[in-house]
Scaffold this active site. Sequence first.
Site, short mmCIF file in Angstrom:
data_model
loop_
_atom_site.label_atom_id
_atom_site.label_comp_id
_atom_site.label_asym_id
_atom_site.label_seq_id
_atom_site.Cartn_x
_atom_site.Cartn_y
_atom_site.Cartn_z
N CYS A 30 31.93 6.27 -8.55
CA CYS A 30 32.18 6.69 -7.75
C CYS A 30 32.73 7.78 -7.88
O CYS A 30 34.30 7.66 -8.80
CB CYS A 30 32.95 6.44 -6.78
N CYS A 75 27.23 12.62 -7.77
CA CYS A 75 27.89 11.68 -6.19
C CYS A 75 26.34 10.42 -6.75
O CYS A 75 26.00 10.42 -6.96
CB CYS A 75 27.72 12.17 -5.45
N1 DGL Z 1 29.50 7.20 -4.15
C1 DGL Z 1 30.70 8.87 -4.39
C2 DGL Z 1 30.39 9.50 -5.51
O1 DGL Z 1 30.05 9.42 -6.44
C3 DGL Z 1 30.67 9.31 -3.23
C4 DGL Z 1 31.71 9.61 -2.05
C5 DGL Z 1 32.21 10.40 -1.04
O2 DGL Z 1 32.28 8.97 -0.52
O3 DGL Z 1 31.99 11.00 -0.91
O4 DGL Z 1 31.66 10.53 -5.51
#
Ligand code: DGL
Length: 263
Positions: free
Chosen positions: A70, A180
């Site tokens: 993430c 993301c």
């Molecule tokens: N998968 C997360 C990232 O890479 C999502 C972020 C979120 O939950 O806002 O930033």
Amino acid sequence: MAVGVFDSGIGGLSVLQHLMQQSPDEYFVYVADSQHAPYGNKSEQFIQQRCLEICRFLIEQQVSVIVVACNTATAAAVKTIREHVTIPVVAIEPALKPASLKTKTGKVGVLATASTLQSQQYNSLVSRYAVNISCYEQAAHGLVELIEAGRLDDPQTEALLRQYLQPMLQQGVDSVVLGCTHYPFVLDTIQKITGPEVSIIDTGSAVAGQLKRVLSEQNQQHLTAPMNALKQHLFYSSGDIQHAREMIGLLMGQAFEVTALSV
Ligand code: DGL
């Protein structure tokens, strides 16, 4: 030994696919903190606290390394995580360096959460790798929520992506960094909007390469598997379990059992 992987939700599965491809002999414990997704509009303090709780949980499952799948969690909490855990932590950040090497127009678009784009970590990436290029950043508000809800091939998702991508395309970007881990799941729609001549750059494969290096160092140090080593992949979610099961099955192309996360 097992590898722990976590994300604010199902986005990290896009990284997990690369991890499984490049380290096919490993077992993975994946945590989707979907109850708290998106992290992108939470405070840094909240994200740090959740990340520490999840990392403690993963360490209890006897993982030998943790992959923060993430970008938002990495930007807000990787320093704190590394201060608190003793096992290696592999993290992810927007691929500005590869994009800066690839772009011909010198113009690169970056799609990420607001929190990632505002972070010190991101600004430090820009000052290191975007010296001779221009970055056109766009916070993709609302996109993680649509992907979490399973609305991948959906007119509202496409309209939102169009709204976010068109201004950077008008500026002449020839590469778009997916900052993301949820966004690779709408890659087809992104590429449909940008056209085939724009490169879409994702970091999953590079993270998988980094994990392989860490695992091979651990092997060289003869860190052998404990007696109760994991013999299957495990999935945990803090959100709705039935929905998590459906989404994980859909995105991984294979059915997995999903357990409620207890932290
Ligand atoms: N998968 C997360 C990232 O890479 C999502 C972020 C979120 O939950 O806002 O930033």
